[in-house]
Design a protein around this motif. Sequence first.
Motif, PDB file in Angstrom:
ATOM      1  N   LYS A   1     -11.557   0.282   3.758  1.00  0.00           N
ATOM      2  CA  LYS A   1     -10.830  -0.844   3.171  1.00  0.00           C
ATOM      3  C   LYS A   1     -11.148  -1.013   1.693  1.00  0.00           C
ATOM      4  O   LYS A   1     -10.342  -1.485   0.913  1.00  0.00           O
ATOM      5  CB  LYS A   1     -11.179  -2.137   3.920  1.00  0.00           C
TER       6      LYS A   1
ATOM      7  N   THR B   1      -9.565   2.155  -2.855  1.00  0.00           N
ATOM      8  CA  THR B   1      -8.150   2.078  -3.212  1.00  0.00           C
ATOM      9  C   THR B   1      -7.845   3.140  -4.255  1.00  0.00           C
ATOM     10  O   THR B   1      -8.687   3.487  -5.077  1.00  0.00           O
ATOM     11  CB  THR B   1      -7.805   0.701  -3.807  1.00  0.00           C
TER      12      THR B   1
ATOM     13  N   LEU C   1      -2.900  -6.840 -10.803  1.00  0.00           N
ATOM     14  CA  LEU C   1      -4.069  -6.795  -9.914  1.00  0.00           C
ATOM     15  C   LEU C   1      -5.246  -6.075 -10.549  1.00  0.00           C
ATOM     16  O   LEU C   1      -6.086  -5.497  -9.866  1.00  0.00           O
ATOM     17  CB  LEU C   1      -3.716  -6.120  -8.571  1.00  0.00           C
TER      18      LEU C   1
ATOM     19  N   PRO D   1       4.717  -9.509  -2.782  1.00  0.00           N
ATOM     20  CA  PRO D   1       3.505  -9.726  -1.965  1.00  0.00           C
ATOM     21  C   PRO D   1       2.217  -9.741  -2.780  1.00  0.00           C
ATOM     22  O   PRO D   1       1.182 -10.184  -2.290  1.00  0.00           O
ATOM     23  CB  PRO D   1       3.532  -8.557  -0.979  1.00  0.00           C
ATOM     24  N   ASN D   2       2.274  -9.244  -4.028  1.00  0.00           N
ATOM     25  CA  ASN D   2       1.043  -9.194  -4.834  1.00  0.00           C
ATOM     26  C   ASN D   2       0.548 -10.583  -5.245  1.00  0.00           C
ATOM     27  O   ASN D   2      -0.625 -10.747  -5.578  1.00  0.00           O
ATOM     28  CB  ASN D   2       1.260  -8.337  -6.089  1.00  0.00           C
ATOM     29  N   TRP D   3       1.449 -11.598  -5.235  1.00  0.00           N
ATOM     30  CA  TRP D   3       0.965 -12.958  -5.489  1.00  0.00           C
ATOM     31  C   TRP D   3      -0.066 -13.334  -4.425  1.00  0.00           C
ATOM     32  O   TRP D   3      -1.133 -13.862  -4.726  1.00  0.00           O
ATOM     33  CB  TRP D   3       2.112 -13.974  -5.455  1.00  0.00           C
ATOM     34  N   GLU D   4       0.286 -13.054  -3.166  1.00  0.00           N
ATOM     35  CA  GLU D   4      -0.614 -13.378  -2.070  1.00  0.00           C
ATOM     36  C   GLU D   4      -1.854 -12.490  -2.097  1.00  0.00           C
ATOM     37  O   GLU D   4      -2.961 -12.937  -1.791  1.00  0.00           O
ATOM     38  CB  GLU D   4       0.118 -13.217  -0.733  1.00  0.00           C
ATOM     39  N   THR D   5      -1.672 -11.219  -2.471  1.00  0.00           N
ATOM     40  CA  THR D   5      -2.813 -10.306  -2.554  1.00  0.00           C
ATOM     41  C   THR D   5      -3.847 -10.813  -3.546  1.00  0.00           C
ATOM     42  O   THR D   5      -5.050 -10.827  -3.276  1.00  0.00           O
ATOM     43  CB  THR D   5      -2.345  -8.902  -2.960  1.00  0.00           C
ATOM     44  N   PHE D   6      -3.369 -11.266  -4.711  1.00  0.00           N
ATOM     45  CA  PHE D   6      -4.293 -11.767  -5.718  1.00  0.00           C
ATOM     46  C   PHE D   6      -4.941 -13.071  -5.267  1.00  0.00           C
ATOM     47  O   PHE D   6      -6.132 -13.294  -5.496  1.00  0.00           O
ATOM     48  CB  PHE D   6      -3.562 -11.978  -7.048  1.00  0.00           C
ATOM     49  N   ARG D   7      -4.152 -13.924  -4.609  1.00  0.00           N
ATOM     50  CA  ARG D   7      -4.707 -15.192  -4.133  1.00  0.00           C
ATOM     51  C   ARG D   7      -5.850 -14.944  -3.154  1.00  0.00           C
ATOM     52  O   ARG D   7      -6.873 -15.619  -3.186  1.00  0.00           O
ATOM     53  CB  ARG D   7      -3.621 -16.025  -3.451  1.00  0.00           C
ATOM     54  N   ARG D   8      -5.695 -13.947  -2.298  1.00  0.00           N
ATOM     55  CA  ARG D   8      -6.735 -13.648  -1.320  1.00  0.00           C
ATOM     56  C   ARG D   8      -7.991 -13.102  -1.982  1.00  0.00           C
ATOM     57  O   ARG D   8      -9.085 -13.286  -1.466  1.00  0.00           O
ATOM     58  CB  ARG D   8      -6.213 -12.642  -0.293  1.00  0.00           C
ATOM     59  N   ARG D   9      -7.815 -12.438  -3.124  1.00  0.00           N
ATOM     60  CA  ARG D   9      -9.004 -11.931  -3.821  1.00  0.00           C
ATOM     61  C   ARG D   9      -9.914 -13.065  -4.256  1.00  0.00           C
ATOM     62  O   ARG D   9     -11.127 -12.923  -4.296  1.00  0.00           O
ATOM     63  CB  ARG D   9      -8.586 -11.120  -5.045  1.00  0.00           C
TER      64      ARG D   9
END
Length: 644
Positions: A156, A159, A228, A336-344
């Motif tokens: 995981k 990358t 990102l 979807p990268n908005w959510e990806t960054f938020r999760r970071r």
Amino acid sequence: MNYDFSSLSPTDFERLASDLVGREIGLRLETFPAGPDDAMDGRYVSADGTIVLQAKHYARSGFSKLKSKMSAERASIELLDPKRYILVTSVALTPGNKSALALAIGPALKTPGDILGADDLNALLRTYQDIEVAHQGLWAHSTGVLESVITGAVAKAITQVGSVPPALARLLPPAASVGEETQPASPKAERDVIFLIKSSPVDDEFTLWLAPKLEAEGYRVFADILTLQPGDRWRREINLALQYRAAKVLLISREITLADPHVQEDIDIALEMARELKDGRFIIPLRLGPARKVKGIGDAVAVDFVRGWGDGLTSLLAALQRQKVPRKLDDAIIDPNWETFRRRGAVPLVREPERLRSNWLRIVEAPDVIRFFESSGATDQRFLEKAIAGFAYPSAPLGSGILSFADQAEIDAAFQSVGRFRLKHEIPLLEFIEKGSSKLEVERQVASNLIVTMFKRAWYSFCRARGLVEYEYSNGTGFHASAALAATGQRIPWGRQGERRSSALRNSAKKHIWEYGVTALPSFWPFWHFKLKSRVLFSVDNGTPAGVAIDDKKKLHRLRRSICSGWRNKQWYGRMLAFLELLSPDSAYIRLELSAAQSILLEASPILFSSPVSTALPDVLDPDDEETDLSTLGRPESEEELEG
């Protein structure tokens, strides 16, 4: 692999048993803190009855001692009267062993199949491998499982790094790539992108809130978050995309943002593009706080987000539509990268079960029926409502009749001056709440609201009878610890024997006295309970126990923000438990009277939930240190500073 479970403590074994059995039967079992279990380590309560789980970690003691223990606990198990009783043990069991245990346990055990031994647990672990991974104590010394966990984590984490992030590459001219000098004027492309000029990380939260909402309206949005990548690795490419594709530029406007040199660089490019495109409204400022005027856009009307982000969004959408900014409402796509960054930026999760404390008090008993008393003659509605308001028990007017939990004799005695009322209907309470009543022409939601109001009135009567301080908030009635019940600075003990703690419900801070209290909100979903909302009330400290009441609601709000801002979750929860101890010091339950013979019974301890994961945040606050935070004891700020 097969485990003998010897590496687990009794508490860890109980949690493992609860997770495995809960998954197997498809229900979430309640679990309880360490201590005497009264033949119950987990349970599921429903209208049909209770499922009880008991876990016995007797791997080292053996079958004989386990059997003796179950014989000794038979009476306690039968006292629980469960619909289903499940025994989980770390002892390896033969069919004969299970039969012997069934005889020892007695009729509470419906089938020997509800006895799970070590082999049964290992079979469940092979089926539910995620539970195996979540319980680290099982496999801490197992090379195979460790390799699997580490391999997954590494996979995981790895990358592939591309040359230009795809979200940015799609906005660049065809010939543009890292290290190349490409003129943005050729070839031409559709200007259909809204660019957000922001400062990282101070504006990230607002950007992650705003951008997806704009995309949901059909607009295409870009901000540096979408790369990102940390830092300014793609600054040249972002500026190039701004020149090449921007339809409008949204500038987050507040001092801390405008002080960022990269923001100034982006503004200069945007101003140049505005002149080239002859668009005097190319840059739209979004006001999030005080900000100096920016040369070139000082006269632009900013969209106000200070008064509320929702109102600001409405105004911004209207402005974008007026200016005919391109959008594809029928083909809206949210990156979807908005959510990806938020999760970071989110708090990391750990795959370890965690017990979570709630602010819910379970309703364990309630009346079977609600009664409707019909008027047998003409009734003055005003007199009826006044009589109901003065009645000792919660009731409600319904047409010219009365909805109540009282019996005929109580109604006759209380309402004889208003009129004659006779019992017309007895409606099952659960049916009334879930379906309403066709006989009374009451819809489901109206019926539920009526019972909620009556339960609230019962709570009010209970709190008033105990001498609590009542205060009417804009969204509910709060009851607070009074000077007679808790002296200023007095700590109220709470908690189970051996785990006793204490919390203050009244204390002085910044020349004021604060009083903790709660608002109770009845609810019937997902099960019947009262939700407690914490409140803090203030008075001026004039040297008397109670102080001088404050009528200014704005000042009360400022005091809450100033004094309570340093209280941690443990402190809030400790005060709630101390408050409940004040309400019910000698009982595990709180009884709210609905009539002389009817009541609802609440558990006086909040419900505990079990989460399959926990957070990696450190918990460094010792429970006994909860009153050492300066914000709870007062600091030497002046009254003028407080009012500012």
